[in-house]
Write an enzyme that holds these catalytic residues in place. Sequence first.
Site, PDB file in Angstrom:
ATOM      1  N   ASN A 164       0.827  -1.228   0.000  1.00 23.39           N
ATOM      2  CA  ASN A 164       0.000   0.000   0.000  1.00 23.39           C
ATOM      3  C   ASN A 164       0.854   1.267   0.000  1.00 23.39           C
ATOM      4  O   ASN A 164       0.320   2.369   0.128  1.00 23.39           O
ATOM      5  CB  ASN A 164      -0.975   0.008   1.184  1.00 23.39           C
ATOM      6  N   ASN A 175       4.969   2.892   3.533  1.00 18.88           N
ATOM      7  CA  ASN A 175       6.355   3.179   3.930  1.00 18.88           C
ATOM      8  C   ASN A 175       7.319   2.908   2.774  1.00 18.88           C
ATOM      9  O   ASN A 175       8.428   2.417   2.983  1.00 18.88           O
ATOM     10  CB  ASN A 175       6.744   2.342   5.159  1.00 18.88           C
ATOM     11  N   LEU A 177      -3.333  -4.711   2.756  1.00 14.74           N
ATOM     12  CA  LEU A 177      -3.640  -6.107   3.115  1.00 14.74           C
ATOM     13  C   LEU A 177      -4.738  -6.193   4.170  1.00 14.74           C
ATOM     14  O   LEU A 177      -5.297  -7.272   4.392  1.00 14.74           O
ATOM     15  CB  LEU A 177      -2.391  -6.827   3.635  1.00 14.74           C
ATOM     16  N   LYS A 199       6.940  -1.100  11.261  1.00 10.93           N
ATOM     17  CA  LYS A 199       8.116  -1.630  11.970  1.00 10.93           C
ATOM     18  C   LYS A 199       8.793  -0.647  12.926  1.00 10.93           C
ATOM     19  O   LYS A 199       9.877  -0.944  13.424  1.00 10.93           O
ATOM     20  CB  LYS A 199       9.139  -2.118  10.942  1.00 10.93           C
ATOM     21  N   SER A 213      11.705 -11.372  13.715  1.00  6.74           N
ATOM     22  CA  SER A 213      12.800 -10.504  14.154  1.00  6.74           C
ATOM     23  C   SER A 213      13.481 -11.078  15.385  1.00  6.74           C
ATOM     24  O   SER A 213      12.844 -11.745  16.211  1.00  6.74           O
ATOM     25  CB  SER A 213      12.210  -9.131  14.485  1.00  6.74           C
ATOM     26  N   TYR A 265       5.144  -3.561  18.634  1.00  4.89           N
ATOM     27  CA  TYR A 265       5.729  -4.076  17.394  1.00  4.89           C
ATOM     28  C   TYR A 265       6.286  -5.487  17.619  1.00  4.89           C
ATOM     29  O   TYR A 265       5.976  -6.422  16.880  1.00  4.89           O
ATOM     30  CB  TYR A 265       6.856  -3.147  16.894  1.00  4.89           C
ATOM     31  N   LYS A 312       5.202  -9.584  16.172  1.00  3.21           N
ATOM     32  CA  LYS A 312       6.053 -10.636  15.591  1.00  3.21           C
ATOM     33  C   LYS A 312       5.867 -11.947  16.367  1.00  3.21           C
ATOM     34  O   LYS A 312       5.757 -13.015  15.778  1.00  3.21           O
ATOM     35  CB  LYS A 312       7.524 -10.218  15.605  1.00  3.21           C
ATOM     36  N   ARG A 356      25.506  -5.662  18.220  1.00  6.14           N
ATOM     37  CA  ARG A 356      24.454  -6.186  17.344  1.00  6.14           C
ATOM     38  C   ARG A 356      25.082  -7.038  16.253  1.00  6.14           C
ATOM     39  O   ARG A 356      26.267  -6.905  15.928  1.00  6.14           O
ATOM     40  CB  ARG A 356      23.708  -5.030  16.636  1.00  6.14           C
TER      41      ARG A 356
HETATM   42  P1  NAD Z   1       9.641  -1.513   5.022  1.00  5.58           P
HETATM   43  O1  NAD Z   1       8.773  -0.594   5.810  1.00  5.58           O
HETATM   44  O2  NAD Z   1      10.704  -0.930   4.180  1.00  5.58           O
HETATM   45  O3  NAD Z   1       8.745  -2.468   4.105  1.00  5.58           O
HETATM   46  C1  NAD Z   1       7.459  -2.882   4.478  1.00  5.58           C
HETATM   47  C2  NAD Z   1       6.541  -2.643   3.302  1.00  5.58           C
HETATM   48  O4  NAD Z   1       5.218  -3.089   3.670  1.00  5.58           O
HETATM   49  C3  NAD Z   1       6.418  -1.173   2.915  1.00  5.58           C
HETATM   50  O5  NAD Z   1       6.622  -1.043   1.523  1.00  5.58           O
HETATM   51  C4  NAD Z   1       4.993  -0.790   3.303  1.00  5.58           C
HETATM   52  O6  NAD Z   1       4.454   0.177   2.429  1.00  5.58           O
HETATM   53  C5  NAD Z   1       4.277  -2.136   3.222  1.00  5.58           C
HETATM   54  N1  NAD Z   1       3.098  -2.289   4.087  1.00  5.58           N
HETATM   55  C6  NAD Z   1       3.008  -2.096   5.431  1.00  5.58           C
HETATM   56  N2  NAD Z   1       1.756  -2.353   5.853  1.00  5.58           N
HETATM   57  C7  NAD Z   1       1.041  -2.727   4.756  1.00  5.58           C
HETATM   58  C8  NAD Z   1      -0.306  -3.127   4.548  1.00  5.58           C
HETATM   59  N3  NAD Z   1      -1.203  -3.163   5.548  1.00  5.58           N
HETATM   60  N4  NAD Z   1      -0.706  -3.446   3.296  1.00  5.58           N
HETATM   61  C9  NAD Z   1       0.178  -3.402   2.255  1.00  5.58           C
HETATM   62  N5  NAD Z   1       1.453  -3.034   2.400  1.00  5.58           N
HETATM   63  C10 NAD Z   1       1.883  -2.694   3.636  1.00  5.58           C
HETATM   64  O7  NAD Z   1      10.254  -2.562   6.084  1.00  5.58           O
HETATM   65  P2  NAD Z   1      11.442  -3.577   5.914  1.00  5.58           P
HETATM   66  O8  NAD Z   1      12.597  -3.057   6.670  1.00  5.58           O
HETATM   67  O9  NAD Z   1      11.607  -3.956   4.495  1.00  5.58           O
HETATM   68  O10 NAD Z   1      10.871  -4.796   6.744  1.00  5.58           O
HETATM   69  C11 NAD Z   1      10.168  -5.851   6.129  1.00  5.58           C
HETATM   70  C12 NAD Z   1       9.667  -6.805   7.195  1.00  5.58           C
HETATM   71  O11 NAD Z   1      10.772  -7.272   7.966  1.00  5.58           O
HETATM   72  C13 NAD Z   1       8.701  -6.198   8.195  1.00  5.58           C
HETATM   73  O12 NAD Z   1       7.738  -7.179   8.513  1.00  5.58           O
HETATM   74  C14 NAD Z   1       9.575  -5.900   9.395  1.00  5.58           C
HETATM   75  O13 NAD Z   1       8.840  -5.889  10.578  1.00  5.58           O
HETATM   76  C15 NAD Z   1      10.537  -7.064   9.350  1.00  5.58           C
HETATM   77  N6  NAD Z   1      11.823  -6.796   9.990  1.00  5.58           N
HETATM   78  C16 NAD Z   1      12.560  -5.744   9.587  1.00  5.58           C
HETATM   79  C17 NAD Z   1      13.786  -5.492  10.211  1.00  5.58           C
HETATM   80  C18 NAD Z   1      14.630  -4.317   9.793  1.00  5.58           C
HETATM   81  O14 NAD Z   1      15.553  -3.979  10.513  1.00  5.58           O
HETATM   82  N7  NAD Z   1      14.384  -3.688   8.659  1.00  5.58           N
HETATM   83  C19 NAD Z   1      14.229  -6.333  11.248  1.00  5.58           C
HETATM   84  C20 NAD Z   1      13.448  -7.423  11.621  1.00  5.58           C
HETATM   85  C21 NAD Z   1      12.230  -7.651  10.993  1.00  5.58           C
HETATM   86  C1  UD1 Z   2      15.888  -1.847  16.617  1.00  6.23           C
HETATM   87  C2  UD1 Z   2      14.573  -2.196  17.252  1.00  6.23           C
HETATM   88  C3  UD1 Z   2      14.324  -3.691  17.131  1.00  6.23           C
HETATM   89  C4  UD1 Z   2      14.421  -4.146  15.687  1.00  6.23           C
HETATM   90  C5  UD1 Z   2      15.808  -3.751  15.155  1.00  6.23           C
HETATM   91  C6  UD1 Z   2      16.023  -4.128  13.725  1.00  6.23           C
HETATM   92  C7  UD1 Z   2      14.419  -0.525  19.057  1.00  6.23           C
HETATM   93  C8  UD1 Z   2      14.399  -0.310  20.545  1.00  6.23           C
HETATM   94  N1  UD1 Z   2      14.589  -1.791  18.649  1.00  6.23           N
HETATM   95  O1  UD1 Z   2      16.854  -2.473  17.377  1.00  6.23           O
HETATM   96  O2  UD1 Z   2      13.051  -4.030  17.639  1.00  6.23           O
HETATM   97  O3  UD1 Z   2      14.263  -5.541  15.605  1.00  6.23           O
HETATM   98  O4  UD1 Z   2      15.951  -2.329  15.294  1.00  6.23           O
HETATM   99  O5  UD1 Z   2      15.272  -3.296  12.906  1.00  6.23           O
HETATM  100  O6  UD1 Z   2      14.252   0.406  18.296  1.00  6.23           O
HETATM  101  N2  UD1 Z   2      22.254   3.528  18.074  1.00  6.23           N
HETATM  102  C9  UD1 Z   2      22.949   4.658  18.423  1.00  6.23           C
HETATM  103  N3  UD1 Z   2      22.552   5.849  17.885  1.00  6.23           N
HETATM  104  C10 UD1 Z   2      21.502   5.963  17.029  1.00  6.23           C
HETATM  105  C11 UD1 Z   2      20.811   4.780  16.667  1.00  6.23           C
HETATM  106  C12 UD1 Z   2      21.199   3.580  17.231  1.00  6.23           C
HETATM  107  O7  UD1 Z   2      23.892   4.610  19.209  1.00  6.23           O
HETATM  108  O8  UD1 Z   2      21.172   7.080  16.595  1.00  6.23           O
HETATM  109  C13 UD1 Z   2      22.688   2.241  18.635  1.00  6.23           C
HETATM  110  C14 UD1 Z   2      21.624   1.565  19.473  1.00  6.23           C
HETATM  111  O9  UD1 Z   2      21.711   1.958  20.803  1.00  6.23           O
HETATM  112  C15 UD1 Z   2      21.986   0.094  19.260  1.00  6.23           C
HETATM  113  C16 UD1 Z   2      22.587   0.045  17.857  1.00  6.23           C
HETATM  114  O10 UD1 Z   2      22.963   1.380  17.559  1.00  6.23           O
HETATM  115  O11 UD1 Z   2      22.958  -0.269  20.168  1.00  6.23           O
HETATM  116  C17 UD1 Z   2      21.630  -0.460  16.816  1.00  6.23           C
HETATM  117  O12 UD1 Z   2      20.433   0.288  16.911  1.00  6.23           O
HETATM  118  P1  UD1 Z   2      19.216   0.100  15.884  1.00  6.23           P
HETATM  119  O13 UD1 Z   2      19.718   0.197  14.493  1.00  6.23           O
HETATM  120  O14 UD1 Z   2      18.123   1.005  16.306  1.00  6.23           O
HETATM  121  O15 UD1 Z   2      18.800  -1.429  16.076  1.00  6.23           O
HETATM  122  P2  UD1 Z   2      18.367  -2.219  17.388  1.00  6.23           P
HETATM  123  O16 UD1 Z   2      18.632  -1.439  18.608  1.00  6.23           O
HETATM  124  O17 UD1 Z   2      18.985  -3.564  17.295  1.00  6.23           O
END
Ligand code: NAD
Ligand code: UD1
Length: 347
Positions: free
Chosen positions: A37, A40, A64, A90, A130, A155, A159, A236
Amino acid sequence: MNNSGIKILVTGGMGYIGSHTVVQLIARGYRVVIADNLCNSNRNILSRIAQIAGQEPQFYEIDLCDKQALNDVFKKEEDIKAVVHFAALKAVGESVQHPLKYYRNNLISLLNLLEVQELFDANNLVFSSSCTVYGEPDALPVTEKSPVKPATSPYGNTKQVGEEIIKEQCTASNLRSIALRYFNPVGAHESALIGELPIGTPNNLVPYITQTAIGKQPFLRVFGNDYPTPDGTCIRDYIHVDDVAAAHIAALERLLNPPSESEGFEVFNIGTGRGNTVLEAIRAFEEASNQKLPYHVAPRRVGDIEKVFADTSLSNSVLHWKAEKDLHTMMASAWEWEKKLKINPLV
Ligand code: NAD
Ligand code: UD1
């Protein structure tokens, strides 16, 4: 294994991890249909996917949470064999402020998807989970058997609950599913045509670093340097988004050609198995970009995990998948993407 021509629905395929996965699916010969949609993501990602992959996937701009619209996609496309489900909201902080928005979006969309998949007998699902499900782990590295801790945000809860819903549906129906628990996906495609696109100020480390280096943010705050880690900053498991994308291909191929020992619902860690501190990440960026990054130490961020990294032996042996790209490559590609975005913005 020849899966070419098989039709795959990628929900959230216009997003960060989704777009990288779509590119790899097309390269493997799959027929890709995207449902997104754009809440994001940006419409212009579609032509960039086409530029990389050599063909434009079929795109449906639908929510969705609209079950009828999802049903119509399955009806029109007829032969969707599997779904890779990325679509979700997310932002952890936003989910604390607006829990219902997160439960509605992430769970209603999942329920709709599972119901429609059952209706159309499309019984394979890869789910984006995640490492957040492990919370602050008792022991490192984290294996898939490590306990799932009570979620610290709505969030994270979507998951955990999402995994449970899928697991129960796998027991009750013909559905087969793999949940991939990603650690910290970073970096961008080597073309720098697709990458992470945070809306507003980034929360995550790597986009904050690249936006600081390009001048969109004045400096990076390092959240805490008094943790019990070698340099006092959090640890991380950063993993290149292309490696994360490749894990989806591996998961999909296991679902489409299930070995006899495979179970209806399986979970895999998707990380490198290496932990890096925030300062190590900054140093890697400085080396990759050949410039100093302005940063200073700030107080700890509420809710941060001290250290987490993956045991990837299960995904390595069972999925026959392994992360290949190192921290330098992650940072270099994230930097190329940020620079290209400045010259050639998406909007
Ligand atoms: P993103 O936001 O870039 O991609 C998600 C996409 O889903 C977007 O294009 C958004 O427009 C679409 N979307 C959201 N809700 C929707 C809905 N109701 N209907 C249709 N489309 C919808 O995020 P991403 O970083 O690519 O993450 C993808 C998946 O991985 C997510 O489920 C996220 O929770 C999970 N995830 C991401 C990370 C990360 O660090 N990026 C870490 C762990 C898990
Ligand atoms: C975040 C999410 C987590 C998600 C993950 C991957 C939170 C509390 N948790 O975690 O749920 O699964 O992203 O998308 O948001 N940091 C700095 N300065 C900044 C940004 C981050 O020092 O401006 C540090 C944080 O303290 C951390 C590390 O960088 O130690 C990574 O941070 P981030 O990228 O936000 O990921 P997560 O903390 O792992």
